[in-house]
Scaffold this active site. Structure first.
Site, PDB file in Angstrom:
ATOM      1  N   SER A  95       0.308   6.462   2.360  1.00 47.59           N
ATOM      2  CA  SER A  95       1.017   7.705   2.447  1.00 47.59           C
ATOM      3  C   SER A  95       2.450   7.104   2.292  1.00 47.59           C
ATOM      4  O   SER A  95       2.763   6.022   2.685  1.00 47.59           O
ATOM      5  CB  SER A  95       0.857   8.500   3.557  1.00 47.59           C
ATOM      6  OG  SER A  95       1.756   9.323   3.369  1.00 47.59           O
ATOM      7  N   TYR A 133      -0.104   9.571  12.599  1.00 48.83           N
ATOM      8  CA  TYR A 133      -0.627   9.728  10.990  1.00 48.83           C
ATOM      9  C   TYR A 133       0.451   8.341  10.644  1.00 48.83           C
ATOM     10  O   TYR A 133      -0.239   7.658   9.640  1.00 48.83           O
ATOM     11  CB  TYR A 133       0.019  10.988  10.409  1.00 48.83           C
ATOM     12  CG  TYR A 133      -0.610  11.016   9.059  1.00 48.83           C
ATOM     13  CD1 TYR A 133      -1.703  11.307   8.346  1.00 48.83           C
ATOM     14  CD2 TYR A 133       0.784  11.077   7.968  1.00 48.83           C
ATOM     15  CE1 TYR A 133      -1.912  11.261   7.136  1.00 48.83           C
ATOM     16  CE2 TYR A 133       0.442  10.991   6.649  1.00 48.83           C
ATOM     17  CZ  TYR A 133      -0.731  11.337   6.349  1.00 48.83           C
ATOM     18  OH  TYR A 133      -1.173  11.151   4.805  1.00 48.83           O
TER      19      TYR A 133
END
Length: 288
Positions: A142, A155
């Site tokens: 990401s 995350y």
């Protein structure tokens, strides 16, 4: 990859979103596709879509965070097709909230899927990839693996970890004279997926513990507002099919970095400039 026709492609998280789009893109180019997902019905739905391209398909219900489950996926793949040429470690979950409000189960769940899922993929498939005449492994990280986003501590940690693993693997494979394995890392921005509802697949054993009534309400209100913002942003996000197209292009060009949103390069540069100058972290432009 010089060709995709008749290559065996394994895609985790294939039941929806980017994973489903990558699986369809591989099938469109003639790959034999192995589909893995923790959800049975979405997995079956993707299988039906992939079969429309008249390619051989194998769907295996898989928990990427579980070593035995991933080992079984590898065994089933080899038993059916005898080889692996493409591995897309794509399965992932999202989670938000301030680090001070996280519980250990929050960290464990996200790390199990996002980080251990990739580790398991490399552990059980890399030996087979190394035997292929040509092979490619792509792991989904990401932009949160390139600069830290407030409110996404667990995350961020997993996505930074995925980027680090793939950078390391890239160099190792490049230095190995016997390796025909190319390596890429996908670092998307906001894409129109259902990652905002990933809690639906959270194991009961890793559910959050009850907190006091007051703190529970504060955390719930905070989470509700953030989830609403994330859901709205995702709905307006990039089409997964467009991201899948970038993945196919990167594999064909043997390119390492795959960024679906070039506009985030300024945020990455800001982070790296701060590191170079040894200045304190600054607040990047938020995704949601």
């Amino acid at each position: 990859m010089e060709r995709f026709q008749d290559r065996v492609a394994v895609v985790t998280g294939a039941g929806s979103g980017i994973g489903r789009a990558i699986a369809l893109a591989c099938a469109e180019r003639g790959c034999k596709v192995v589909l893995a997902d923790v959800e049975a019905q979405p997995l079956a739905d993707t299988e039906a879509e992939v079969q429309k391209f008249d390619v051989e398909t194998l769907a295996v219900e898989t928990d990427v965070g579980n070593a035995e489950s991933m080992a079984a996926l590898a065994d089933a793949t080899i038993a059916r097709f005898g080889a692996v040429h493409i591995l897309c470690n794509n399965a992932g979950v999202g989670g938000g909230g301030l680090i001070k409000n996280q519980q250990l189960v929050d960290w464990k769940w996200i790390i199990d899927v996002n980080l251990w899922g990739v580790i398991h993929g490399l552990q059980y498939f890399l030996p087979h990839l190394c035997l292929a005449e040509e092979a490619h492994v792509v792991s989904t990280a990401s932009v949160a693996g390139l600069y830290s986003l407030p409110g996404l501590g667990p995350y961020n940690a997993t996505k930074y970890g995925v980027v680090a693993m793939m950078e390391t693997l890239y160099v190792e494979m490049a230095q190995d004279p016997d390796s025909n394995v190319d390596v890429s890392v996908l670092c998307p921005g906001v894409v129109n997926t259902n990652i905002a509802t990933a809690q639906r697949n959270r194991p009961e054993s890793l559910r959050r513990e009850r907190t006091s009534a007051g703190s529970k309400k504060v955390n719930r209100d905070e989470a509700s507002k953030r989830n609403a913002a994330i859901a709205a942003a995702l709905e307006a996000g990039k089409d997964p099919a467009e991201v899948a197209g970038l993945v196919i292009e990167a594999m064909a060009a043997r390119r390492f970095w795959i960024l679906s949103h070039p506009e985030h390069l300024q945020d990455i540069r800001q982070r790296n400039d701060a590191l170079h100058a040894l200045t304190d972290p600054t607040l990047p432009r938020e995704l949601f």
